[in-house]
Design an enzyme around this catalytic site. Sequence first.
Site, PDB file in Angstrom:
ATOM      1  N   SER A  63       1.035  -1.447  -0.040  1.00 36.03           N
ATOM      2  CA  SER A  63       0.434  -0.012   0.073  1.00 36.03           C
ATOM      3  C   SER A  63       0.891   1.066  -0.113  1.00 36.03           C
ATOM      4  O   SER A  63       1.153   1.715  -1.121  1.00 36.03           O
ATOM      5  CB  SER A  63      -1.025  -0.184   1.271  1.00 36.03           C
ATOM      6  N   HIS A  73      -4.313  -1.889  -4.304  1.00 37.05           N
ATOM      7  CA  HIS A  73      -5.435  -2.285  -3.658  1.00 37.05           C
ATOM      8  C   HIS A  73      -6.918  -2.090  -4.899  1.00 37.05           C
ATOM      9  O   HIS A  73      -7.543  -1.548  -4.759  1.00 37.05           O
ATOM     10  CB  HIS A  73      -6.094  -1.273  -2.739  1.00 37.05           C
TER      11      HIS A  73
END
Length: 242
Positions: A131, A166
């Site tokens: 991330s 994501h």
Amino acid sequence: MTTILALGGGGFSMEPDNPLLDDFLLSLALRRRGPDGLPRICFVPTASGDAEGYVAEFEKAFAGRAETSALRLFHLSELSVVDLRSYLLSQDVVFVGGGSTANMLALWRLHGLDDILREAAEAGVVLSGISAGMNCWFEASVTDSFGPLLPLPDGLGLLGGSACPHYDGEADRRPTYLDLVGTGRLPAGYAADDGCGLLFRDGRLVEAVSSRPEARAFRVGPGGPTHDSPALETPLTVRYLG
């Protein structure tokens, strides 16, 4: 040779019962400089505000497989050695956790970690992360550091272009990234689903790997077929690690 494994999602914090990406990361650590023959891996949880629970998850995941440590910039007084350069250069792997990309980069620069991480990469330390820990290595990224998803043209630039983690895990990620790249607010770059990692050596993509059979990765650039879709997705071959 510099080595960076950028994870769109997955790993110990998202898939505690699926060690495939963690195992692959450890396989990249070839020097084995720890006194017990295990690779040294340092967790950098700055983006989460050095969350204690996050550090505990990391230590549990790699216990017995690596010599673990955590660089907690909010708690430097607790480190026995605060020479950050020597500390990071002594590692085999540096893994950056998720959270606020913008806040993390600002704090890193305040402590000089941006330059130290560049030096570590050039010295052969494997850099990785999930991330925010994917975003940081690129020139730019899409981030929710400011609340809504926005472009952040402020990465370390060890990898060219932009990043979007994501890609399948959050509903707004894909359409936002396609719009930002298609309209030129972000440069062309890479998108990775949860469970997918992108391996770069000397700045070039070597392969995409995954801990889930269905996980995907894309090269995303301008030039989509319609006004409503001004960005073009080029699927990458993803090797399932299972």
